[in-house]
Design a protein around this motif. Structure first.
Motif, short mmCIF file in Angstrom:
data_model
loop_
_atom_site.label_atom_id
_atom_site.label_comp_id
_atom_site.label_asym_id
_atom_site.label_seq_id
_atom_site.Cartn_x
_atom_site.Cartn_y
_atom_site.Cartn_z
N MET A 1 0.85 -1.17 0.00
CA MET A 1 0.00 0.00 0.00
C MET A 1 0.90 1.24 0.00
O MET A 1 1.72 1.41 0.88
CB MET A 1 -0.91 -0.04 1.23
CG MET A 1 -1.82 1.13 1.33
SD MET A 1 -2.87 1.12 2.79
CE MET A 1 -4.19 0.10 2.21
N THR A 2 0.70 2.08 -0.97
CA THR A 2 1.52 3.27 -1.08
C THR A 2 0.93 4.41 -0.26
O THR A 2 -0.21 4.34 0.21
CB THR A 2 1.62 3.71 -2.55
OG1 THR A 2 0.32 4.10 -3.00
CG2 THR A 2 2.16 2.59 -3.43
N ASP A 3 1.72 5.45 -0.11
CA ASP A 3 1.26 6.63 0.62
C ASP A 3 0.07 7.28 -0.07
O ASP A 3 -0.86 7.78 0.58
CB ASP A 3 2.39 7.64 0.77
CG ASP A 3 3.49 7.15 1.68
OD1 ASP A 3 3.23 6.21 2.46
OD2 ASP A 3 4.60 7.70 1.62
N ALA A 4 0.10 7.29 -1.38
CA ALA A 4 -1.00 7.90 -2.14
C ALA A 4 -2.31 7.14 -1.92
O ALA A 4 -3.38 7.75 -1.81
CB ALA A 4 -0.66 7.93 -3.62
N MET A 5 -2.22 5.82 -1.83
CA MET A 5 -3.42 5.02 -1.59
C MET A 5 -3.99 5.29 -0.20
O MET A 5 -5.21 5.38 -0.03
CB MET A 5 -3.10 3.54 -1.77
CG MET A 5 -2.74 3.15 -3.19
SD MET A 5 -2.08 1.48 -3.29
CE MET A 5 -3.57 0.53 -3.29
N VAL A 6 -3.12 5.43 0.77
CA VAL A 6 -3.56 5.71 2.14
C VAL A 6 -4.22 7.09 2.20
O VAL A 6 -5.27 7.26 2.83
CB VAL A 6 -2.39 5.62 3.13
CG1 VAL A 6 -2.79 6.11 4.50
CG2 VAL A 6 -1.85 4.21 3.20
N MET A 7 -3.62 8.07 1.56
CA MET A 7 -4.18 9.42 1.55
C MET A 7 -5.54 9.45 0.84
O MET A 7 -6.47 10.12 1.30
CB MET A 7 -3.21 10.39 0.87
CG MET A 7 -1.94 10.63 1.67
SD MET A 7 -2.25 11.32 3.29
CE MET A 7 -2.80 12.95 2.85
N GLU A 8 -5.65 8.73 -0.26
CA GLU A 8 -6.92 8.68 -0.99
C GLU A 8 -8.00 7.99 -0.15
O GLU A 8 -9.14 8.44 -0.10
CB GLU A 8 -6.74 7.94 -2.32
CG GLU A 8 -8.00 7.84 -3.15
CD GLU A 8 -8.50 9.19 -3.63
OE1 GLU A 8 -9.72 9.29 -3.89
OE2 GLU A 8 -7.72 10.15 -3.71
N LEU A 9 -7.64 6.92 0.52
CA LEU A 9 -8.59 6.23 1.39
C LEU A 9 -9.02 7.13 2.55
O LEU A 9 -10.21 7.20 2.88
CB LEU A 9 -7.96 4.94 1.92
CG LEU A 9 -8.82 4.09 2.84
CD1 LEU A 9 -10.04 3.58 2.10
CD2 LEU A 9 -8.01 2.93 3.38
#
Length: 89
Positions: A1-9
């Motif tokens: 899980m990338t940082d961008a995915m965490v931020m989007e979630l």
């Protein structure tokens, strides 16, 4: 899980939370202000006088918008569970 995915979630979670809470919070705010104005004009300062109209309006809005709120929450949960394979690597 990338940082961008965490931020989007996280962003999507905050948006759905605000979307679901806003009608109830706005109703409580409007009823509270109206009751406070009535109390200021009549100079009747009773604590239960502010609580009862707020709770009645809260339940009315919940009864009217409850199905819409549940649909949004279920759609969010379904999208979250469908995207789980993308998060785990």
């Amino acid at each position: 899980m990338t940082d961008a995915m965490v931020m989007e979630l996280g962003r999507h979670t905050l948006i759905i939370t605000l979307k679901l809470a806003l009608p109830l919070l706005l109703t409580s705010l409007v009823v509270g202000v109206l009751v406070s104005l009535i109390q200021a004009v009549t100079q009747i300062h009773e604590v239960t006088l502010t609580f009862v109209p707020k709770i009645l309006a809260f339940f009315l809005v919940l009864a009217l918008l409850g199905s819409w709120m549940l649909q949004n929450l279920l759609q969010y949960a379904a999208n979250l569970f469908n995207s789980l394979p993308n998060f785990v690597r």
